[in-house]
Design a protein around this motif. Sequence first.
Motif, PDB file in Angstrom:
ATOM      1  N   PHE A  29       0.688  -1.170  -0.013  1.00 30.59           N
ATOM      2  CA  PHE A  29       0.259  -0.026   0.084  1.00 30.59           C
ATOM      3  C   PHE A  29       0.928   1.225   0.051  1.00 30.59           C
ATOM      4  N   SER A  30       2.122   1.184  -0.423  1.00 34.84           N
ATOM      5  CA  SER A  30       2.925   2.448  -0.424  1.00 34.84           C
ATOM      6  C   SER A  30       2.348   3.465  -1.312  1.00 34.84           C
ATOM      7  N   THR A  31       1.761   3.119  -2.336  1.00 32.38           N
ATOM      8  CA  THR A  31       0.959   4.376  -3.323  1.00 32.38           C
ATOM      9  C   THR A  31      -0.391   4.468  -2.702  1.00 32.38           C
ATOM     10  N   TYR A  32      -0.790   4.016  -1.838  1.00 36.87           N
ATOM     11  CA  TYR A  32      -2.120   4.428  -1.372  1.00 36.87           C
ATOM     12  C   TYR A  32      -2.382   5.400  -0.511  1.00 36.87           C
ATOM     13  N   ALA A  33      -3.450   6.217  -0.383  1.00 37.27           N
ATOM     14  CA  ALA A  33      -3.785   6.760   0.818  1.00 37.27           C
ATOM     15  C   ALA A  33      -4.005   5.811   1.886  1.00 37.27           C
ATOM     16  N   MET A  34      -3.667   6.504   3.456  1.00 36.56           N
ATOM     17  CA  MET A  34      -3.784   5.541   4.321  1.00 36.56           C
ATOM     18  C   MET A  34      -4.764   6.398   5.487  1.00 36.56           C
ATOM     19  N   GLY A  35      -5.327   5.684   6.450  1.00 36.80           N
ATOM     20  CA  GLY A  35      -5.990   6.489   7.432  1.00 36.80           C
ATOM     21  C   GLY A  35      -6.263   5.648   8.661  1.00 36.80           C
ATOM     22  N   ASN A  52      -2.420  11.297   2.775  1.00 37.02           N
ATOM     23  CA  ASN A  52      -2.413  10.772   1.244  1.00 37.02           C
ATOM     24  C   ASN A  52      -0.944   9.954   0.755  1.00 37.02           C
ATOM     25  N   TRP A  53      -0.846   9.477  -0.337  1.00 36.60           N
ATOM     26  CA  TRP A  53       0.186   8.401  -0.490  1.00 36.60           C
ATOM     27  C   TRP A  53       1.572   9.172  -0.287  1.00 36.60           C
ATOM     28  N   PHE A  54       1.585  10.571  -0.801  1.00 33.55           N
ATOM     29  CA  PHE A  54       2.781  11.131  -0.763  1.00 33.55           C
ATOM     30  C   PHE A  54       3.115  11.702   0.726  1.00 33.55           C
ATOM     31  N   GLY A  55       2.274  11.987   1.392  1.00 30.04           N
ATOM     32  CA  GLY A  55       2.619  12.250   2.786  1.00 30.04           C
ATOM     33  C   GLY A  55       2.596  13.758   3.077  1.00 30.04           C
ATOM     34  N   ASP A  56       1.990  14.471   1.976  1.00 30.85           N
ATOM     35  CA  ASP A  56       1.997  16.015   1.996  1.00 30.85           C
ATOM     36  C   ASP A  56       0.651  16.539   2.173  1.00 30.85           C
ATOM     37  N   HIS A  57      -0.407  15.492   2.320  1.00 31.09           N
ATOM     38  CA  HIS A  57      -1.831  16.284   2.591  1.00 31.09           C
ATOM     39  C   HIS A  57      -2.478  15.226   3.809  1.00 31.09           C
ATOM     40  N   THR A  58      -2.788  15.973   4.791  1.00 35.24           N
ATOM     41  CA  THR A  58      -3.794  15.304   5.925  1.00 35.24           C
ATOM     42  C   THR A  58      -4.950  15.734   6.111  1.00 35.24           C
ATOM     43  N   TYR A  59      -5.898  14.679   6.651  1.00 37.20           N
ATOM     44  CA  TYR A  59      -7.189  14.805   6.953  1.00 37.20           C
ATOM     45  C   TYR A  59      -7.357  14.695   8.184  1.00 37.20           C
ATOM     46  N   TYR A  60      -8.344  15.479   8.831  1.00 33.81           N
ATOM     47  CA  TYR A  60      -8.857  15.066  10.405  1.00 33.81           C
ATOM     48  C   TYR A  60     -10.369  15.358  10.556  1.00 33.81           C
ATOM     49  N   SER A  61     -10.930  14.246  11.332  1.00 34.72           N
ATOM     50  CA  SER A  61     -12.161  14.463  11.973  1.00 34.72           C
ATOM     51  C   SER A  61     -12.102  15.684  12.752  1.00 34.72           C
ATOM     52  N   ASP A  62     -13.342  15.925  13.081  1.00 30.41           N
ATOM     53  CA  ASP A  62     -13.539  17.232  13.825  1.00 30.41           C
ATOM     54  C   ASP A  62     -12.843  17.293  15.269  1.00 30.41           C
ATOM     55  N   THR A 103      -7.363   6.743  -3.186  1.00 31.64           N
ATOM     56  CA  THR A 103      -8.013   7.887  -2.896  1.00 31.64           C
ATOM     57  C   THR A 103      -7.395   9.173  -3.168  1.00 31.64           C
ATOM     58  N   ASP A 104      -8.066  10.208  -3.324  1.00 26.97           N
ATOM     59  CA  ASP A 104      -7.590  11.508  -3.363  1.00 26.97           C
ATOM     60  C   ASP A 104      -8.686  12.466  -3.265  1.00 26.97           C
ATOM     61  N   GLY A 105      -8.528  13.848  -3.004  1.00 28.38           N
ATOM     62  CA  GLY A 105      -9.511  14.784  -2.816  1.00 28.38           C
ATOM     63  C   GLY A 105      -9.697  15.503  -1.615  1.00 28.38           C
ATOM     64  N   ASP A 106     -10.822  16.077  -1.234  1.00 26.00           N
ATOM     65  CA  ASP A 106     -11.083  16.559   0.018  1.00 26.00           C
ATOM     66  C   ASP A 106     -11.442  15.505   1.111  1.00 26.00           C
ATOM     67  N   ARG A 107     -11.733  16.099   2.260  1.00 22.30           N
ATOM     68  CA  ARG A 107     -11.767  15.173   3.584  1.00 22.30           C
ATOM     69  C   ARG A 107     -12.858  14.094   3.178  1.00 22.30           C
ATOM     70  N   ASN A 108     -14.255  14.868   2.730  1.00 24.10           N
ATOM     71  CA  ASN A 108     -15.253  13.919   2.611  1.00 24.10           C
ATOM     72  C   ASN A 108     -14.928  12.764   1.671  1.00 24.10           C
ATOM     73  N   VAL A 109     -14.290  12.801   0.643  1.00 24.94           N
ATOM     74  CA  VAL A 109     -14.071  11.910  -0.335  1.00 24.94           C
ATOM     75  C   VAL A 109     -13.021  10.881   0.281  1.00 24.94           C
ATOM     76  N   VAL A 110     -12.056  11.375   0.731  1.00 19.30           N
ATOM     77  CA  VAL A 110     -10.952  10.405   1.565  1.00 19.30           C
ATOM     78  C   VAL A 110     -11.648   9.514   2.507  1.00 19.30           C
TER      79      VAL A 110
END
Length: 130
Positions: A29-35, A52-62, A103-110
Amino acid sequence: QAQLVESGGGLVQAGDSLRLSCEDVGRAFSTYAMGWLRTTPGKEREFVAAINWFGDHTYYSDSAKGRFTISRTRDNAKNTMYLQMNNLKPGDTAIYSCAAAHTDGDRNVVSATLLRSKNWGQGTQVTVSS
């Protein structure tokens, strides 16, 4: 064999910290988004955080924003994701599982894609006492 293995859970008091790890055994899963997702009895699985897969975008629940930090180490040898959890609350008590998805995109999509993913580990128990 693709496998996600979580570790780092435990029993702590409110206000304490924990660091969870998720090892991508075999680096499938090295090229996958993980969560991170969490499950409590009687509730649906809940999105916590993703990277995200590259590690430069993060997403959090409230509920995680401002207290939890997600990160990952990805190189030729390993692909490991972490969740640093600070100021833990009793409401954080759950089984925490890691998941992976293309996956990629905004928090809702991811978050929605990770919740539907079939790539997830067995989980690690986090219990926060008051």
